[in-house]
Enzyme design. Structure first.
Site, PDB file in Angstrom:
ATOM      1  N   SER A  38       5.812  -3.938   6.386  1.00  0.00           N
ATOM      2  CA  SER A  38       6.181  -3.989   7.799  1.00  0.00           C
ATOM      3  C   SER A  38       7.574  -4.600   7.961  1.00  0.00           C
ATOM      4  O   SER A  38       8.542  -4.077   7.449  1.00  0.00           O
ATOM      5  CB  SER A  38       5.108  -4.751   8.585  1.00  0.00           C
ATOM      6  OG  SER A  38       5.229  -4.504   9.961  1.00  0.00           O
ATOM      7  N   ASP A 182       1.750   1.342   9.582  1.00  0.00           N
ATOM      8  CA  ASP A 182       2.045   0.001   9.083  1.00  0.00           C
ATOM      9  C   ASP A 182       1.309  -0.312   7.782  1.00  0.00           C
ATOM     10  O   ASP A 182       0.085  -0.204   7.713  1.00  0.00           O
ATOM     11  CB  ASP A 182       1.651  -1.014  10.159  1.00  0.00           C
ATOM     12  CG  ASP A 182       2.228  -2.395   9.917  1.00  0.00           C
ATOM     13  OD1 ASP A 182       2.119  -2.904   8.786  1.00  0.00           O
ATOM     14  OD2 ASP A 182       2.786  -2.975  10.864  1.00  0.00           O
TER      15      ASP A 182
END
Length: 304
Positions: A38, A182
């Site tokens: 991320s 993600d």
């Protein structure tokens, strides 16, 4: 071989930047592998080139508009404190347009390309450093690790973007017949991957406190329930990753150095405030400095 691992954490990545600035520029640490999930994936290319100042400029200049092309959040001030609520109009617009998520983060994709140039990409790819990002393949139900060595410039920018997309609040990447999101949904702290790739010393920056210090505010609507549920799951994914990482380090005789945030920085890391992020960067630097001082004191006591 030394590796630096940076966990997911949205805007809290600014704290990680401060820690890395101290480790690399003051302590002179030199890493062979850079792994990120991320927000950590946004940093690995810059760090592989030791472009700390450029990274600091990036993390202290972004705001909601530079991340979201359609922002599903509204940030309000209530009694002097910032409160995050859902922008129902923007969410409704996304639904009417037939999109799969509440918000869109296409501006983040542009930001990645503007800040990681093709020249930077080629310099890392041709070097002896490796930059690796974590993505979640929602279609195949797998966590995948994407090395800069294996892709062209546009593809790697896509993987960084996918790693940062906290669905359903941000965009969903469709690539090679699969949906990607993600990396934190599957592996928030990729310690074991660093060890599997040959690292014998791993510095890990974890953008959460070591011990849970808050109780979540009771949910008032379906969106806040969803946010709390996701946060709950991510917390447990993180703890699982760290436990597995510690076991793997012990089995492979790997030196593991963990850096947690000493306090709760924010309860919504999808809100990007330039002033706060600048402060977190400095706090990260000071924290790393204090950790090194404590380590030196312990060593001195052991020698005595």
């Amino acid at each position: 071989m030394k590796a630096l691992v940076i966990s997911g954490g949205g805007s809290k990545g600014a704290f990680a930047g401060g820690v890395v600035e101290y480790l690399m520029q003051v302590k002179g640490k030199d890493y062979d592998l850079f792994l990120g999930t991320s927000t950590g994936s946004l940093m690995v290319t810059h760090l592989a080139l030791n472009k700390i100042e450029a990274l600091r400029e990036l993390y202290t200049s972004v705001n909601q508009r530079t991340i979201f092309s359609n922002n599903p959040f509204v940030v309000k001030k209530v009694h002097g404190s910032k409160v995050v609520t859902i922008n129902h109009l923007n969410v409704l617009w996304n639904f009417l347009m037939g999109r799969k998520t509440f918000g869109e983060s296409k501006n983040l994709r542009k930001l990645i390309k503007n800040n990681i140039t093709e020249e930077d990409f080629n310099l890392v790819k041709e070097s002896n450093k490796d930059a690796i990002v974590t993505v979640s393949n929602i279609t195949a139900n797998e966590v995948e690790y994407k090395s800069i060595k294996d892709f062209n410039y546009e593809e790697f920018c896509d993987w960084i973007w996918a790693s940062c997309n906290y669905i359903p609040f941000m965009s969903l990447l469709y690539k090679n017949g699969c949906h990607y999101a993600d990396g934190g949904f599957g592996c928030l702290v990729p310690i074991r991957e660093a060890i599997n790739r040959g690292a014998k010393e791993v510095d890990v920056i974890i953008l959460e406190t070591e011990v849970t210090q808050i109780n979540r505010i009771p949910s008032k609507n379906p969106f806040s329930i969803l946010m709390n549920a996701f946060a709950f799951m991510m917390d447990h994914v993180e703890k699982h990753n760290i436990t597995i990482g510690k076991l793997s380090a012990k089995q492979n005789d790997v030196k593991l150095n963990l850096y947690y945030t000493p306090t709760v920085l924010t309860t919504n890391s999808l809100v990007f405030d330039k002033k706060l992020m600048a402060r977190w960067w400095q706090e990260g630097y000071e924290y790393a400095k204090s950790q090194q001082s404590e380590l030196m004191n312990e060593l001195k006591m052991d020698l005595e």
